[in-house]
Motif scaffolding. Structure first.
Motif: not given
Length: 471
Positions: A404-405, A428-435, A456-464
């Motif tokens: 969870v991010v 759990f991570f506060a940020t996408a970078d940590e995840a 709005s959560a921006g995880l699409r860029f984490l997925g990329d």
């Protein structure tokens, strides 16, 4: 846009033209209409829309330098070398212009308009239907999710005298928005996919969401057709509204009473196979778009297309060429070793549940499920309860790693832990970078990873990033 004189353009938007040197009221313009000065080319029309972060009037000069022929403005911009049409509201002018253009094209040709709404699945259904109709003639449909007060009119303004089909996607976060947008075209066919919790915070609850989505049915022109989900009780209740407007109903769904129906559904990691029935004809279809929930979107597209005269065989052949619904929507990334499913463009309780179930369905016994989850937006007072439900569902589905991010999604993590996922199964991570740093070291061969959140959560860029790392 179709050719209009500056005088006709000014009348359409209820504005006053301030002519540039060399222009007259009879000068004809016909370029693309846009609100982004960076996309303006020679002959285009720039709409200077005030925004939350910037003001389009600051870019009228840039649009002129790019070759724009006309700018629609709320106040004249000094020094800009182009004709300006001054209007009270740029957004209202955009809608007025779209209405005028669609009306003129309808009068001169055989344009048929289809509108799509629903709490989930609009963009996928739009893309599937457009793929089918493109084989029949010039088809205009939204880019990405152009479904709001700006995007929908911009799509409509792309029609020409040769356009055969206009497919519009109608989103809303408040009552009255769908009615206003659909009223610009008065669709021949209106598709309602489902009534769920997406944007429930803005609408004020599920019943208010029902009323908002039913605005599309109320906007269908008399003698038109409502394509309704027979499996959703709230959507099915819209048949009464259709009858009151003299609009026929065509049902799609998984049940035996649906006129366009799916049977024998089989979900795999490469897509979903099922037997589709429409117009009394049945045939197999292999949909490469991941997720059982997209079966309903395909049925809705087939229902509308066959109502427009496309054969079921052609519908199937064209749908089987679709590999992904759109970027960041159940998009396969990574490799056979570590498969990433990036579905983080949008999220609601219904789509989150569907994506998690898909992850569980397509993961083999020797593979591991990993769900990377972020917040669902626009749920209002329902946010805490619905995030709890997602955490509970992830545990019930046996997801092996729940990541969870973001603080707004933390309730998912807490609920997963409360349900027994406390021995590193949930983190759990506060940020996408940590995840990302965690997942780089955690993921292993055979993992099937879902990345899911609202835009709005921006995880699409984490997925990329994960897709590139494990490609």
């Amino acid at each position: 846009m179709i050719p209009l004189t500056i005088a006709q353009l000014a009348r359409a938007v209820r504005g006053q033209a301030v002519l540039a040197d060399g222009d007259s009221s009879e000068t004809v313009v016909s370029g693309t209409v846009d609100t982004d000065s960076r996309l303006i080319a020679r002959g285009d029309i720039f709409v200077a829309k005030p925004g939350e972060e910037t003001d389009g009037h600051l870019f009228v000069g840039a649009a002129a330098e790019a070759g724009a022929s006309v700018a629609i403005v709320e106040h004249p911009v000094e020094g800009a070398a182009l004709t300006q049409i001054v209007v009270p509201s740029a957004v209202d002018a955009l809608a007025d212009l779209a209405r005028t253009v669609v009306e003129q094209v309808r009068e001169g040709g055989a344009l048929r308009a289809v509108g799509i709404t629903g709490s989930n699945g609009k963009t996928t259904t739009k893309n599937l239907l457009a793929r089918i109709l493109e084989g029949e003639g010039e088809t205009v449909s939204p880019k990405a999710s152009f479904n709001n007060e700006v995007g929908a009119p911009l799509t409509m303004l792309r029609v020409t005298d040769d356009t055969k089909y206009l497919v519009s996607e109608f989103g809303a976060s408040a009552p009255g928005e769908i009615a206003r947008l659909a009223g610009l075209v008065e669709p021949d066919i209106g598709i309602v996919l489902m009534v769920g919790m997406a944007h429930a915070g803005g609408f004020g609850g599920i019943e208010a969401t029902f009323m908002a989505k039913s605005e599309l049915v109320r906007s269908i022109r008399p003698g038109g057709l409502a394509v309704l989900n027979a499996d959703d009780a709230r959507v099915a209740a819209m048949a009464k509204i259709a009858a009151e407007r003299g609009v026929d109903v065509l049902w799609f769904g998984r049940g035996p009473d649906a006129q366009v129906r799916a049977d024998d559904v089989v979900v795999t990691a490469s897509g979903t196979s099922f037997q589709v029935t429409a117009g009394g004809v049945s045939a197999p279809l292999k949909l490469r778009v991941l997720g059982e929930h997209h079966v309903m979107n395909a049925l809705a597209a087939i229902a509308a297309a066959t109502a427009l005269g496309v054969s079921l065989a052609d519908c199937i052949a064209r749908l089987e060429t679709v590999e992904i619904a759109e970027r960041w929507r159940m998009q396969p990334l990574g490799s056979d070793r570590v498969r990433i499913i990036n579905d983080a463009y949008n999220a609601s309780p219904d789509s989150m549940a569907a994506a998690l179930r898909t992850l569980a369905q397509i993961t083999g016994p020797d593979e591991r499920t990993v769900a990377v989850l972020g917040a669902m937006s626009e749920l209002g007072e329902h946010a805490e309860e619905e995030h709890d439900r997602v955490g509970l569902l992830a545990v019930r589905l046996g997801i092996k790693r729940i990541v969870v991010v973001g603080q707004d999604a933390r309730r998912m993590y807490l609920e997963a832990v409360a349900q027994g996922s406390w021995d590193a199964e949930a983190v759990f991570f506060a940020t996408a970078d940590e995840a990302f740093e965690y997942l780089k070291g955690e993921l292993r061969d055979g993992d099937r990873v879902l990345v899911k959140s609202s835009n709005s959560a921006g995880l699409r860029f984490l997925g990329d990033r994960l897709g590139e790392s494990f490609s």
